[in-house]
Design an enzyme around this catalytic site. Structure first.
Site, PDB file in Angstrom:
ATOM      1  N   ASN A 120     -79.592  -0.146 103.819  1.00 41.56           N
ATOM      2  CA  ASN A 120     -80.194  -1.136 102.912  1.00 41.56           C
ATOM      3  C   ASN A 120     -79.386  -2.429 102.963  1.00 41.56           C
ATOM      4  O   ASN A 120     -78.388  -2.522 103.673  1.00 41.56           O
ATOM      5  CB  ASN A 120     -80.304  -0.580 101.493  1.00 41.56           C
ATOM      6  CG  ASN A 120     -78.931  -0.253 100.933  1.00 41.56           C
ATOM      7  OD1 ASN A 120     -78.130  -1.138 100.684  1.00 41.56           O
ATOM      8  ND2 ASN A 120     -78.654   1.038 100.763  1.00 41.56           N
ATOM      9  N   ASP A 156     -80.579   7.114  99.419  1.00 38.77           N
ATOM     10  CA  ASP A 156     -80.948   8.350  98.722  1.00 38.77           C
ATOM     11  C   ASP A 156     -81.359   9.453  99.683  1.00 38.77           C
ATOM     12  O   ASP A 156     -81.338  10.626  99.325  1.00 38.77           O
ATOM     13  CB  ASP A 156     -82.108   8.077  97.760  1.00 38.77           C
ATOM     14  CG  ASP A 156     -81.653   7.240  96.569  1.00 38.77           C
ATOM     15  OD1 ASP A 156     -80.534   7.492  96.095  1.00 38.77           O
ATOM     16  OD2 ASP A 156     -82.398   6.337  96.146  1.00 38.77           O
ATOM     17  N   LYS A 182     -81.515   6.678  83.249  1.00 38.79           N
ATOM     18  CA  LYS A 182     -80.475   6.947  84.251  1.00 38.79           C
ATOM     19  C   LYS A 182     -79.178   7.419  83.584  1.00 38.79           C
ATOM     20  O   LYS A 182     -78.479   8.283  84.101  1.00 38.79           O
ATOM     21  CB  LYS A 182     -80.234   5.685  85.071  1.00 38.79           C
ATOM     22  CG  LYS A 182     -80.001   5.973  86.513  1.00 38.79           C
ATOM     23  CD  LYS A 182     -80.374   4.825  87.432  1.00 38.79           C
ATOM     24  CE  LYS A 182     -81.766   5.012  87.997  1.00 38.79           C
ATOM     25  NZ  LYS A 182     -82.142   4.002  88.975  1.00 38.79           N
ATOM     26  N   ILE A 228     -73.702  10.794  94.127  1.00 39.86           N
ATOM     27  CA  ILE A 228     -72.255  10.645  93.876  1.00 39.86           C
ATOM     28  C   ILE A 228     -71.994  10.396  92.393  1.00 39.86           C
ATOM     29  O   ILE A 228     -71.118  11.017  91.783  1.00 39.86           O
ATOM     30  CB  ILE A 228     -71.694   9.477  94.728  1.00 39.86           C
ATOM     31  CG1 ILE A 228     -71.958   9.756  96.210  1.00 39.86           C
ATOM     32  CG2 ILE A 228     -70.209   9.277  94.470  1.00 39.86           C
ATOM     33  CD1 ILE A 228     -71.768   8.566  97.124  1.00 39.86           C
ATOM     34  N   LYS A 235     -80.303   8.909 122.262  1.00 41.89           N
ATOM     35  CA  LYS A 235     -81.239   7.886 121.767  1.00 41.89           C
ATOM     36  C   LYS A 235     -82.697   8.358 121.900  1.00 41.89           C
ATOM     37  O   LYS A 235     -83.093   8.842 122.969  1.00 41.89           O
ATOM     38  CB  LYS A 235     -81.024   6.600 122.567  1.00 41.89           C
ATOM     39  CG  LYS A 235     -81.806   5.435 122.041  1.00 41.89           C
ATOM     40  CD  LYS A 235     -81.568   4.201 122.873  1.00 41.89           C
ATOM     41  CE  LYS A 235     -82.641   3.170 122.567  1.00 41.89           C
ATOM     42  NZ  LYS A 235     -82.721   2.132 123.558  1.00 41.89           N
ATOM     43  N   LYS A 237     -78.050  10.951  84.884  1.00 38.95           N
ATOM     44  CA  LYS A 237     -76.831  11.035  85.700  1.00 38.95           C
ATOM     45  C   LYS A 237     -75.620  11.491  84.890  1.00 38.95           C
ATOM     46  O   LYS A 237     -74.607  11.858  85.463  1.00 38.95           O
ATOM     47  CB  LYS A 237     -76.533   9.676  86.331  1.00 38.95           C
ATOM     48  CG  LYS A 237     -77.727   9.068  87.060  1.00 38.95           C
ATOM     49  CD  LYS A 237     -77.442   8.893  88.516  1.00 38.95           C
ATOM     50  CE  LYS A 237     -78.574   8.164  89.202  1.00 38.95           C
ATOM     51  NZ  LYS A 237     -78.358   8.066  90.642  1.00 38.95           N
ATOM     52  N   PRO A 270     -76.682  13.905  98.411  1.00 39.29           N
ATOM     53  CA  PRO A 270     -76.026  14.222  97.130  1.00 39.29           C
ATOM     54  C   PRO A 270     -75.907  12.959  96.289  1.00 39.29           C
ATOM     55  O   PRO A 270     -75.802  11.856  96.834  1.00 39.29           O
ATOM     56  CB  PRO A 270     -74.642  14.725  97.550  1.00 39.29           C
ATOM     57  CG  PRO A 270     -74.432  14.202  98.928  1.00 39.29           C
ATOM     58  CD  PRO A 270     -75.788  14.070  99.550  1.00 39.29           C
TER      59      PRO A 270
HETATM   60  N1  CTP Z   1     -75.977   6.652  93.242  1.00 39.25           N
HETATM   61  C1  CTP Z   1     -75.057   7.541  93.791  1.00 39.25           C
HETATM   62  N2  CTP Z   1     -75.463   8.444  94.734  1.00 39.25           N
HETATM   63  C2  CTP Z   1     -76.730   8.480  95.133  1.00 39.25           C
HETATM   64  C3  CTP Z   1     -77.680   7.588  94.579  1.00 39.25           C
HETATM   65  C4  CTP Z   1     -77.258   6.689  93.653  1.00 39.25           C
HETATM   66  O1  CTP Z   1     -73.879   7.489  93.425  1.00 39.25           O
HETATM   67  N3  CTP Z   1     -77.093   9.361  96.059  1.00 39.25           N
HETATM   68  C5  CTP Z   1     -75.543   5.746  92.194  1.00 39.25           C
HETATM   69  C6  CTP Z   1     -75.505   4.283  92.574  1.00 39.25           C
HETATM   70  O2  CTP Z   1     -74.255   3.913  93.072  1.00 39.25           O
HETATM   71  C7  CTP Z   1     -75.795   3.625  91.232  1.00 39.25           C
HETATM   72  C8  CTP Z   1     -76.700   4.610  90.527  1.00 39.25           C
HETATM   73  O3  CTP Z   1     -76.480   5.841  91.163  1.00 39.25           O
HETATM   74  O4  CTP Z   1     -74.642   3.515  90.453  1.00 39.25           O
HETATM   75  C9  CTP Z   1     -78.159   4.263  90.522  1.00 39.25           C
HETATM   76  O5  CTP Z   1     -78.692   4.331  91.759  1.00 39.25           O
HETATM   77  P1  CTP Z   1     -80.265   4.159  92.018  1.00 39.25           P
HETATM   78  O6  CTP Z   1     -80.473   4.267  93.476  1.00 39.25           O
HETATM   79  O7  CTP Z   1     -80.743   2.924  91.359  1.00 39.25           O
HETATM   80  O8  CTP Z   1     -80.859   5.357  91.258  1.00 39.25           O
HETATM   81  P2  CTP Z   1     -81.522   6.656  91.800  1.00 39.25           P
HETATM   82  O9  CTP Z   1     -80.702   7.816  91.399  1.00 39.25           O
HETATM   83  O10 CTP Z   1     -81.788   6.527  93.248  1.00 39.25           O
HETATM   84  O11 CTP Z   1     -82.842   6.752  90.964  1.00 39.25           O
HETATM   85  P3  CTP Z   1     -84.313   6.290  91.362  1.00 39.25           P
HETATM   86  O12 CTP Z   1     -84.509   6.571  92.810  1.00 39.25           O
HETATM   87  O13 CTP Z   1     -85.136   7.071  90.458  1.00 39.25           O
HETATM   88  O14 CTP Z   1     -84.307   4.819  91.032  1.00 39.25           O
END
Ligand code: CTP
Length: 407
Positions: free
Chosen positions: A209, A277, A338, A306, A287, A342, A304
């Site tokens: 990203n 994600d 969230k 974090i 490749k 979380k 996972p």
């Molecule tokens: N985060 C993380 N590990 C992941 C995904 C997210 O530690 N695998 C943390 C990001 O660093 C951030 C928070 O979770 O602090 C929010 O991430 P976000 O991507 O916005 O949320 P998601 O859990 O992906 O929720 P959704 O897809 O429903 O928006």
């Protein structure tokens, strides 16, 4: 030694104002950034052009400047710094500060400020000894303003006594000492995640990203500046590793999690990374070639989480875990959800929109969300957001320490 520190220097009227020019040079030489306000009195002794040239910043002189004040210049000036110093500080300036006067740009900015202030008085010895001046000094000191006593010696007016502005090198020393002592997070350990994560598809392709890592890196620096011992676990970014911060560079989410866990125990965890994600279910070891098919299908598995893993109650859970939320709709509802989903303590939430792209830009507009409150923070630089967040963290730990001490 002043790396990245933002200093607002107010130069008020006094023959010693020439020393402040040298001070500007020394602050910059030591890695600090300096913006200056020149009072009407100050401008009798040094010119705006010298101050602007040495600071390489605009010089602010006028409360009624149409250009600066359309952006509420005096409020911005008073907030956009780590420390305000007044050198030289005239007797008149101290009297205005003591009585909360706000008739010009310097006094208005000082009255509006929520930053530490350090004054370097310089004046004729009789003026220094005068009961009015001494009363003002006591008032200012009682309000937490740091007064650096003037030196004793020959004065420009021909008299001998106390009232000389210290030399620029001595003033610089006071600034360095201020920043060394101002370490409310000393003794605490912090983990910060930053940047994107990349999930490889084959040896040359990945899913990732646009995160630049600017926000996470700024938080790591701000925590370190306040004395925390920081481990920065960063995904691939073009930013250089911050000086004096242990930085672990990773690529995938699994690696980021692994190094966060290896960095435990910690008191603080701030998950600012824009973590991928999903990861491709299968990695192609060579490749992927185009072949005859005009479509490519990949299947992904969820990575996972974090933030969730670090927030899970356990003996190694950091006392304070902060997450970020970037949302394109229903920002506050999603941010609050969230927090619960979380299990973290705070969420810094930003709406990703055309007005606030949030990714790969220097400014952001965020909401600070806890289980009890939602605060809208004004749009500002990622450095400022980092500082504001870390000030909150420091306050949180100070309150906790106070509660424990009071128990
Ligand atoms: N985060 C993380 N590990 C992941 C995904 C997210 O530690 N695998 C943390 C990001 O660093 C951030 C928070 O979770 O602090 C929010 O991430 P976000 O991507 O916005 O949320 P998601 O859990 O992906 O929720 P959704 O897809 O429903 O928006």
């Amino acid at each position: 030694m002043l790396n990245g520190k933002k200093i607002l220097l107010v130069i008020s009227g006094g023959i010693a104002a020439y020393k402040s020019l040298e001070l500007i040079r020394l602050i910059r030489k030591n890695g600090g950034d300096v913006k200056c306000i020149l009072t009407q009195g100050g401008a009798q002794f040094v010119t705006p052009l010298s101050v602007a040239s040495l600071s390489e910043n605009p010089v602010y002189t006028d409360l009624w400047s149409l250009k600066d004040e359309t952006e509420m210049g005096h409020i911005r000036l008073s907030r956009d710094c780590d420390l305000i110093i007044i050198a030289p500080t005239s007797a008149n300036m101290m009297a205005k500060m003591a009585h909360g006067m706000a008739g010009d740009l310097a006094s208005t900015t000082l009255l509006a400020s929520n930053k530490p202030i350090m004054v370097f008085p310089a004046m004729n010895p009789q003026m220094w000894e005068n009961a009015a001046t001494q009363d003002n000094i006591k008032t200012l000191a009682a309000r937490g303003i740091k007064i650096i006593s003037p030196a004793t010696g020959d004065m420009a007016c021909g008299e001998v006594g106390k009232g000389r502005l210290p030399e620029a090198t001595e003033m610089l020393e006071s600034l360095i000492t201020h920043f060394q002592n101002n370490k409310p997070l000393a003794g605490l350990r912090a983990i910060v995640t930053s940047g994107p994560t990349f999930e490889p598809i084959d040896p040359v392709r990945f899913v990732g990203n646009r995160s630049s890592g600017k926000q996470g890196h700024a938080i790591a620096r701000a925590l370190s500046d306040m004395g925390a011992s920081v481990t920065l676990v960063s995904g691939p970014t073009s930013l250089k590793d911050p000086d004096d911060i242990k930085t672990i560079r990773v690529e995938t989410t699994a690696q980021m999690l692994e190094f966060c866990q290896k960095s435990l125990p910690a008191d603080i965890a701030v998950c600012a990374a824009a973590v991928a994600d999903w990861a491709p279910e299968q990695y192609a070891s060579s490749k992927i070639k185009k072949g005859n098919d005009d479509k490519l299908s990949l299947s992904f598995t969820q990575n996972p989480d974090i933030l969730k893993t670090l927030s899970t109650p356990s003996s190694s859970r950091p006392a304070l875990v902060v997450g970020f939320a970037a949302e394109t709709e229903h920002l506050l509802d999603n941010a609050k959800a969230k927090l619960t989903k979380k299990g973290c303590d705070w969420v810094v939430a930003n709406l990703v929109s055309a007005d606030n792209p949030a990714f790969n830009v220097d400014e952001n507009q965020v909401y600070f969300v806890t289980s009890k409150t939602v605060e809208e923070w004004p749009k500002s630089s990622k450095d400022d957001i980092a500082r504001q967040l870390v000030e909150r963290i420091a306050k949180h730990f100070a309150n906790k320490a106070f509660k424990i001490a009071a128990e």
